[in-house]
Scaffold this active site. Structure first.
Site, PDB file in Angstrom:
ATOM      1  N   ASP A 142       0.835  -1.213   0.000  1.00  0.00           N
ATOM      2  CA  ASP A 142       0.000   0.000   0.000  1.00  0.00           C
ATOM      3  C   ASP A 142       0.867   1.260   0.000  1.00  0.00           C
ATOM      4  O   ASP A 142       2.103   1.169   0.034  1.00  0.00           O
ATOM      5  CB  ASP A 142      -0.952  -0.005   1.208  1.00  0.00           C
ATOM      6  CG  ASP A 142      -0.253  -0.173   2.544  1.00  0.00           C
ATOM      7  OD1 ASP A 142       0.991  -0.187   2.573  1.00  0.00           O
ATOM      8  OD2 ASP A 142      -0.940  -0.287   3.567  1.00  0.00           O
ATOM      9  N   ASN A 162      -7.055   0.088  14.344  1.00  0.00           N
ATOM     10  CA  ASN A 162      -8.490  -0.035  14.052  1.00  0.00           C
ATOM     11  C   ASN A 162      -8.785  -1.364  13.355  1.00  0.00           C
ATOM     12  O   ASN A 162      -9.868  -1.554  12.806  1.00  0.00           O
ATOM     13  CB  ASN A 162      -8.945   1.129  13.162  1.00  0.00           C
ATOM     14  CG  ASN A 162      -8.160   1.183  11.865  1.00  0.00           C
ATOM     15  OD1 ASN A 162      -7.250   0.375  11.657  1.00  0.00           O
ATOM     16  ND2 ASN A 162      -8.505   2.104  10.990  1.00  0.00           N
ATOM     17  N   HIS A 169      -7.186  -2.430  10.691  1.00  0.00           N
ATOM     18  CA  HIS A 169      -6.961  -2.430   9.241  1.00  0.00           C
ATOM     19  C   HIS A 169      -5.774  -3.315   8.868  1.00  0.00           C
ATOM     20  O   HIS A 169      -4.884  -3.579   9.675  1.00  0.00           O
ATOM     21  CB  HIS A 169      -6.807  -1.004   8.675  1.00  0.00           C
ATOM     22  CG  HIS A 169      -5.498  -0.320   8.953  1.00  0.00           C
ATOM     23  ND1 HIS A 169      -5.317   1.034   8.756  1.00  0.00           N
ATOM     24  CD2 HIS A 169      -4.290  -0.777   9.386  1.00  0.00           C
ATOM     25  CE1 HIS A 169      -4.073   1.365   9.039  1.00  0.00           C
ATOM     26  NE2 HIS A 169      -3.431   0.280   9.432  1.00  0.00           N
ATOM     27  N   GLU A 187      -9.633  -0.234   5.405  1.00  0.00           N
ATOM     28  CA  GLU A 187     -10.176   0.335   6.626  1.00  0.00           C
ATOM     29  C   GLU A 187     -11.458  -0.389   7.043  1.00  0.00           C
ATOM     30  O   GLU A 187     -12.049  -1.126   6.237  1.00  0.00           O
ATOM     31  CB  GLU A 187     -10.448   1.832   6.390  1.00  0.00           C
ATOM     32  CG  GLU A 187      -9.197   2.634   6.029  1.00  0.00           C
ATOM     33  CD  GLU A 187      -8.247   2.837   7.212  1.00  0.00           C
ATOM     34  OE1 GLU A 187      -7.783   1.840   7.805  1.00  0.00           O
ATOM     35  OE2 GLU A 187      -7.948   4.002   7.538  1.00  0.00           O
TER      36      GLU A 187
HETATM   37  C1  F6R Z   1       1.678  -0.225   6.174  1.00  0.00           C
HETATM   38  C2  F6R Z   1       0.413  -0.958   6.356  1.00  0.00           C
HETATM   39  C3  F6R Z   1      -0.360  -0.782   7.627  1.00  0.00           C
HETATM   40  C4  F6R Z   1       0.464  -1.242   8.835  1.00  0.00           C
HETATM   41  C5  F6R Z   1      -0.328  -1.108  10.132  1.00  0.00           C
HETATM   42  C6  F6R Z   1       0.546  -1.377  11.346  1.00  0.00           C
HETATM   43  O1  F6R Z   1       2.208  -0.487   4.906  1.00  0.00           O
HETATM   44  O2  F6R Z   1      -0.012  -1.671   5.498  1.00  0.00           O
HETATM   45  O3  F6R Z   1      -1.558  -1.505   7.542  1.00  0.00           O
HETATM   46  O4  F6R Z   1       0.843  -2.576   8.659  1.00  0.00           O
HETATM   47  O5  F6R Z   1      -0.877   0.165  10.258  1.00  0.00           O
HETATM   48  O6  F6R Z   1       1.573  -0.440  11.381  1.00  0.00           O
HETATM   49  P1  F6R Z   1       2.833  -0.606  12.335  1.00  0.00           P
HETATM   50  O7  F6R Z   1       3.541  -1.835  11.914  1.00  0.00           O
HETATM   51  O8  F6R Z   1       3.667   0.627  12.130  1.00  0.00           O
HETATM   52  O9  F6R Z   1       2.282  -0.721  13.718  1.00  0.00           O
END
Ligand code: F6R
Length: 243
Positions: free
Chosen positions: A67, A135, A137, A142
Site C-alpha cells: 500500500d 483499528n 486495518h 479500513e
Molecule cells: C503499512 C500498512 C499498515 C500497517 C499497520 C501497522 O504499509 O499496510 O496496515 O501494517 O498500520 O503499522 P505498524 O507496523 O507501524 O504498527
C-alpha cells in the site's frame, strides 16, 4: 490458522525472515507482497542480511508493495516507497522489473489500481506479510472494506490519520491511501500477520478470536486457509491461554 508466540520482537522478526528466506530457497521465483511500517522493519533487514550472507539466488524474486499514502512523494521518509527502497530494493539492488509499487503521485490512481490488480492476477502472491492497525486495518483496508475488494483508493479513518503521524517528522495531512485489497489477501498462498507490543494485544485478540466481520478487517485472517499469526508475548497477552 496457526499462531506462534515469540519471546520478543527480535525473535519474532528472526522467525519471519527465516521463513521467507526458506521459501525463497525452495521457490526462487517467489513473489512477496509486504507492508511497510514499524512491525516488519526488522524482518526486512534480517531477510536482506540472510539473502546476501547465505548467497540465496534471488534473481527471480519479485516484490509487491502492499500500500501507499496517496499523494505522498516517494522521497518522503514516511512513505512506504521510501521504506521499501531503503530497506529492500537498494540493499538487494533489485532491478525495476523485480518490484511493483503504487505510484502515489499518479494523476490517475484508478489506473494505478488496475495496473497492480493485473500484476497480482498474473503473478499471484506466494507470501503476503502484513501488520495490523489499531483499528484492525490491514494495508489501508479500513473498517467496512469488502472482503472481496481488489486494489482501491481508501478514505483513511480517523485512527489511521492520527496513528499514521508516527511515521513523519512533521504533522501531515493524511486523507487517502492506495492499497491492495482483502480479496487479494485471500488469494495469497501464505499470509503472515505480524504484531508486537502490548498496544497490539486488543486488536490481535479481536482478529484471531473475535467475530469475522468487515467492520474489523483483520478478522478476515480466520477465513484464510494458510494464515500464520506471528506475535511477541506482549501482543499475545489477551489471547485465550489454552492455545
Ligand atoms: C503499512 C500498512 C499498515 C500497517 C499497520 C501497522 O504499509 O499496510 O496496515 O501494517 O498500520 O503499522 P505498524 O507496523 O507501524 O504498527
Amino acid at each position: 490458522m496457526t499462531i506462534s508466540v515469540f519471546e520478543d520482537y527480535h525473535a519474532l522478526s528472526a522467525h519471519a525472515a527465516s521463513f521467507i528466506a526458506g521459501q525463497l530457497r525452495i521457490k526462487p521465483s517467489l513473489t512477496l507482497c509486504m507492508a511497510s511500517g514499524h512491525t516488519p522493519a526488522l524482518t526486512v533487514e534480517m531477510l536482506v542480511n540472510t539473502i546476501l550472507s547465505e548467497k540465496i539466488d534471488y534473481s527471480g524474486f519479485r516484490f509487491i508493495g502492499l500500500d501507499e499514502w496517496l499523494g505522498l512523494p516517494p522521497e518522503n521518509s514516511g512513505s512506504c516507497h521510501y521504506f521499501f527502497k531503503t530497506k529492500l530494493i537498494d540493499p538487494l539492488q533489485l532491478s525495476p522489473s523485480q518490484y511493483f509499487l503504487f505510484d502515489a503521485m499518479s494523476p490517475d490512481p484508478a489506473a494505478e489500481c488496475k495496473k497492480m490488480d493485473a500484476v497480482i492476477a498474473e503473478r499471484g502472491i506466494d507470501i503476503m506479510l502484513v501488520g495490523i492497525g489499531m483499528n484492525g486495518h490491514i494495508g489501508f483496508n479500513e473498517p467496512g472494506t469488502s472482503f472481496l475488494s481488489l486494489c482501491h483508493v481508501a478514505a483513511l479513518d480517523d485512527t489511521t490519520k492520527s496513528v499514521g503521524q508516527k511515521y513523519f517528522n512533521e504533522q501531515m495531512e493524511l486523507s487517502k491511501g492506495i492499497t491492495t485489497g482483502l480479496g487479494q489477501l485471500l488469494t495469497a498462498s501464505t499470509v503472515l500477520l505480524m504484531a508486537n507490543g502490548s498496544k497490539k494485544a486488543p486488536v490481535i485478540q479481536k482478529a484471531v478470536e473475535g467475530p469475522v466481520k468487515e467492520s474489523f478487517p483483520a478478522s478476515i485472517i480466520q477465513r484464510h486457509p494458510n494464515a500464520v499469526i506471528l506475535t511477541d508475548k506482549e501482543a499475545a497477552a489477551l489471547l485465550n491461554t489454552s492455545r
